[in-house]
Design a protein around this motif. Structure first.
Motif, PDB file in Angstrom:
ATOM      1  N   ILE A 115       0.833  -1.209   0.000  1.00 29.54           N
ATOM      2  CA  ILE A 115       0.000   0.000   0.000  1.00 29.54           C
ATOM      3  C   ILE A 115       0.863   1.253   0.000  1.00 29.54           C
ATOM      4  O   ILE A 115       0.642   2.183  -0.785  1.00 29.54           O
ATOM      5  N   ASP A 116       1.863   1.295   0.867  1.00 26.93           N
ATOM      6  CA  ASP A 116       2.706   2.498   0.973  1.00 26.93           C
ATOM      7  C   ASP A 116       3.419   2.791  -0.339  1.00 26.93           C
ATOM      8  O   ASP A 116       3.467   3.946  -0.796  1.00 26.93           O
ATOM      9  N   MET A 117       3.986   1.760  -0.964  1.00 26.45           N
ATOM     10  CA  MET A 117       4.733   1.978  -2.199  1.00 26.45           C
ATOM     11  C   MET A 117       3.802   2.321  -3.351  1.00 26.45           C
ATOM     12  O   MET A 117       4.143   3.150  -4.212  1.00 26.45           O
ATOM     13  N   ALA A 118       2.625   1.717  -3.376  1.00 27.24           N
ATOM     14  CA  ALA A 118       1.665   2.043  -4.434  1.00 27.24           C
ATOM     15  C   ALA A 118       1.247   3.503  -4.353  1.00 27.24           C
ATOM     16  O   ALA A 118       1.143   4.191  -5.383  1.00 27.24           O
ATOM     17  N   PHE A 119       0.999   3.997  -3.147  1.00 26.19           N
ATOM     18  CA  PHE A 119       0.633   5.411  -2.983  1.00 26.19           C
ATOM     19  C   PHE A 119       1.792   6.315  -3.358  1.00 26.19           C
ATOM     20  O   PHE A 119       1.592   7.384  -3.974  1.00 26.19           O
ATOM     21  N   LYS A 120       3.000   5.937  -2.996  1.00 30.76           N
ATOM     22  CA  LYS A 120       4.172   6.768  -3.308  1.00 30.76           C
ATOM     23  C   LYS A 120       4.292   6.989  -4.807  1.00 30.76           C
ATOM     24  O   LYS A 120       4.408   8.143  -5.264  1.00 30.76           O
ATOM     25  N   VAL A 121       4.269   5.924  -5.585  1.00 30.03           N
ATOM     26  CA  VAL A 121       4.469   6.081  -7.027  1.00 30.03           C
ATOM     27  C   VAL A 121       3.262   6.750  -7.681  1.00 30.03           C
ATOM     28  O   VAL A 121       3.418   7.479  -8.668  1.00 30.03           O
ATOM     29  N   TRP A 122       2.065   6.508  -7.158  1.00 28.68           N
ATOM     30  CA  TRP A 122       0.868   7.155  -7.720  1.00 28.68           C
ATOM     31  C   TRP A 122       0.924   8.663  -7.512  1.00 28.68           C
ATOM     32  O   TRP A 122       0.683   9.443  -8.444  1.00 28.68           O
ATOM     33  N   GLN A 123       1.262   9.083  -6.316  1.00 26.98           N
ATOM     34  CA  GLN A 123       1.199  10.510  -5.985  1.00 26.98           C
ATOM     35  C   GLN A 123       2.381  11.304  -6.520  1.00 26.98           C
ATOM     36  O   GLN A 123       2.285  12.524  -6.679  1.00 26.98           O
ATOM     37  N   ALA A 155       9.252  -2.000  -4.276  1.00 26.10           N
ATOM     38  CA  ALA A 155      10.415  -1.123  -4.103  1.00 26.10           C
ATOM     39  C   ALA A 155      11.606  -1.619  -4.911  1.00 26.10           C
ATOM     40  O   ALA A 155      12.322  -0.835  -5.548  1.00 26.10           O
ATOM     41  N   MET A 156      11.827  -2.935  -4.908  1.00 19.32           N
ATOM     42  CA  MET A 156      12.939  -3.505  -5.659  1.00 19.32           C
ATOM     43  C   MET A 156      12.756  -3.261  -7.156  1.00 19.32           C
ATOM     44  O   MET A 156      13.707  -2.863  -7.857  1.00 19.32           O
ATOM     45  N   ILE A 157      11.562  -3.499  -7.653  1.00 18.72           N
ATOM     46  CA  ILE A 157      11.316  -3.307  -9.086  1.00 18.72           C
ATOM     47  C   ILE A 157      11.390  -1.831  -9.448  1.00 18.72           C
ATOM     48  O   ILE A 157      11.915  -1.468 -10.510  1.00 18.72           O
TER      49      ILE A 157
END
Length: 626
Positions: A115-123, A155-157
């Motif tokens: 969830i955290d990484m998905a929000f980071k790249v989206w925003q 995060a790795m990808i």
């Protein structure tokens, strides 16, 4: 507070058993700070839709992972490896594997990181403003693609691929431009196209990154994982069965700034590049979703009602309206007892059987089918005790939307002239405009055109040319037309009545298909240059030779009528195929069947060899393929 949790999420938590506390940790992580309210909604979305999601585990799966790593383009070698592994562990079958439910297995740390990484790249991406929260939940947030083991490390990808966006990122960069930039790299990295892994469970993202092998399904999966890790909104669309060919297909879509889905094929072609739809017709098109679809047959039917396995999937939605003009038909069911059958199905032909691709609810012996594409032959059916049972005559939908039933008219007989058992392939005509040339120089810097193939030629059978002004040359070649890569299957030169041979030459340093294929006697192999334009293959005779006749075979699928081979024509009548008799072709190019019922749907079997065959009608003296 538990009182604020949505009812469906509460149901999921209750069904999670001992894993409930892991899921409550996720909710608790985002339930404290109002700034995390959207992440809390995302957590609810993921947990609410966990029921029904699963993956496989087991020693057998681990053993066969070695085969996945070793598989190559050498099919003989693949078979040896597969036979060795299956001899030790037995055949691969998902029935022999252990099923693990996401609801009862996923840990809080995995979901929180996702969830955290998905929000980071989206925003952080400039196209964030074009993507609603609801779209984010389906196109970026999901941690899985199919039934693979959940190992998604966003995060790795992200670290591995974020540099691909450097050249395109700007305040006005779109998701489509970013998608193309990343896909360019995936294409450069290469892929081994193979369907030999179709019996395996879905591969993990790590498997796909390491091995880069599989069919369109695996290509789509790898693409989704990488794109979503970068915040690019990508999903998977598919047709379970082509409407005019065998098999189905899967591809990617990327959500553009206007909320439309742009088609592309991960690891193969970018948005805006024509896909397969110019010669293959999808029947009904679905999109895979993370959220369960309440209008799916899987959720609407009662538990005791049997449906085709395909419709047991609650995580897909019909999106045919995004691809073609949709037709709606209401029809009476002609055959069978509808008592106890709540649903009827629309089927398309897969070269062997009728395959259900859509459904409708039966009301008073009538059923409504929606979102159907035109120019495809369909068959209404029931599904009873695991079998497709016809419920009426096959029909096609005319351009004006009218339904035209295909029924054998036994009172009106026709003579049918049949030239093929399968539609002309997409590559038919790839020699039109090509030339045969002669020269005394190996690089053909000084040449003479001997013959040009007609621009209207779409042959896929042996052709013979008698040269009107032969001349005498040391070097002869076939030069393909622009864009053709010089493709040709077989090539023979004759001086008088004698065939003459020399040393094969070509203008390509690399060959996609070797020049030796044009003299191997196998019409299904062919030469193909690595040059899109200017590809050629020739012969050095060592001295001047007067060539008077050229015999050649275009690239072929070997589905034309061949002299000496046995055929059987059948037509559809009263829910089955009826034979009109077996005959041996007395000549190349065509068969004649006399006094055949008109207006029917036909199928031509080659009893000598070959597997491909396709349904057709007979209109204005010609086969019309469906």
């Amino acid at each position: 507070s538990c009182g604020q949790i949505p009812p469906d999420v509460k149901k999921a938590l209750k069904a999670a058993g001992e894993n409930r506390h892991e899921l409550e940790k996720v909710i608790g992580r985002y339930n404290l700070d109002p700034a995390d309210s959207m992440k809390l909604r995302a957590a609810y979305f993921l947990i609410d839709n966990l029921p029904g999601k699963f993956y496989y585990e087991g020693e057998l799966l681990d053993a066969y992972s070695q085969y996945v790593k070793l598989i190559s383009a050498d099919q003989a070698r693949n078979k040896i490896i597969l036979d060795s592994i299956s001899g030790i562990y037995g055949p691969m079958s998902v029935s022999r594997l252990e099923i693990k439910e996401d609801l009862k297995e996923l840990k809080a740390e995995f979901l929180i990181n996702n969830i955290d990484m998905a929000f980071k790249v989206w925003q952080e991406q400039p196209w964030r403003k074009d993507i609603s929260f609801e779209q984010f939940c389906e196109y970026i947030l999901p941690y899985r693609v199919g039934n693979e083991r959940p190992e998604y490390d966003r995060a790795m990808i992200f670290r591995q691929y974020e540099h691909l966006l450097d050249k395109v990122l700007s305040p006005t960069c779109t998701s489509v431009a970013a998608c193309s930039a990343v896909n360019d790299e995936l294409i450069r990295n290469g892929w081994l196209q193979t369907s030999e892994l179709s019996s395996f469970p879905d591969f993990t993202v790590n498997d796909l990154l390491e091995n880069r092998k599989g069919s369109c399904h695996e290509m789509v999966g790898l693409t989704i994982y990488i794109m979503r890790a970068l915040g690019i909104p990508v999903a998977s669309d598919f047709t379970p069965q082509w409407g005019n060919r065998s098999l189905g297909h899967e591809w990617n879509v990327v959500l553009d700034k206007n909320g439309r889905n742009e088609v592309f094929m991960g690891v193969n072609s970018n948005p805006g590049v024509k896909h397969l739809f110019d010669y293959k017709k999808p029947s009904v098109i679905y999109r895979k979703t993370y959220a369960r679809q309440t209008q799916s047959l899987a959720l609407k039917k009662r538990k005791n009602i049997e449906v085709p396995p395909f419709f047991g999937d609650q995580f897909m939605i019909n999106v045919s309206e995004e691809y073609h003009n949709n037709h709606e038909i209401i029809m009476s069911l002609e055959r069978g007892n509808t008592k106890g059958n709540r649903y009827a199905y629309i089927c398309v032909f897969n070269n062997i059987d009728w395959v259900p691709v859509s459904w409708g609810k039966i009301l008073h012996n009538e059923v409504k089918f929606t979102k159907l594409s035109g120019n495809i032959v369909y068959l209404p059916s029931y599904y009873i005790q695991g079998k497709v049972i016809p419920a009426g005559a096959p029909f096609k939908i005319a351009p004006d939307g009218n339904t035209l039933f295909l029924k054998a008219e036994k009172s009106c007989l026709n003579n049918l002239v049949l030239v093929r058992k399968y539609p002309f392939p997409w590559f038919a005509g790839n020699m039109a405009g090509g030339k045969f040339q002669g020269s005394d120089f190996s690089d053909f810097r000084n040449l003479t055109d001997l013959y040009k193939i007609s621009e209207n030629d779409s042959s896929t059978i042996w052709q013979e040319i008698l040269l009107k002004s032969p001349g005498s040359f040391r070097y002869y070649r076939y030069l393909g037309p622009g864009g053709s890569r010089g493709i040709i299957a077989e090539l023979e030169y004759y001086s008088g009545s004698a065939r003459v041979r020399g040393t094969l030459i070509t203008g390509s340093k690399l060959e996609f298909k070797p020049k030796e294929n044009i003299e191997d006697g196998n019409i299904l192999t062919y030469f193909e240059s690595n040059k899109v334009d200017g590809g050629w293959v020739g012969t050095d005779f060592g001295k001047k030779v007067r060539i008077t006749r050229i015999r050649y075979m275009p690239r072929t699928d070997d589905n034309s009528v061949v002299k000496g081979e046995m055929y059987e024509l059948v037509y559809w009548d009263n829910d089955q195929w009826i034979s009109t008799g077996i005959q041996t072709a007395e000549r190349d190019n065509y068969l004649m069947y006399r006094d055949i019922p008109s207006g029917a749907l036909y199928l031509l079997h080659n009893l000598t060899k070959g597997k491909e065959e396709r349904i057709f009608t007979y209109e204005n003296g010609k086969q019309v393929w469906w």
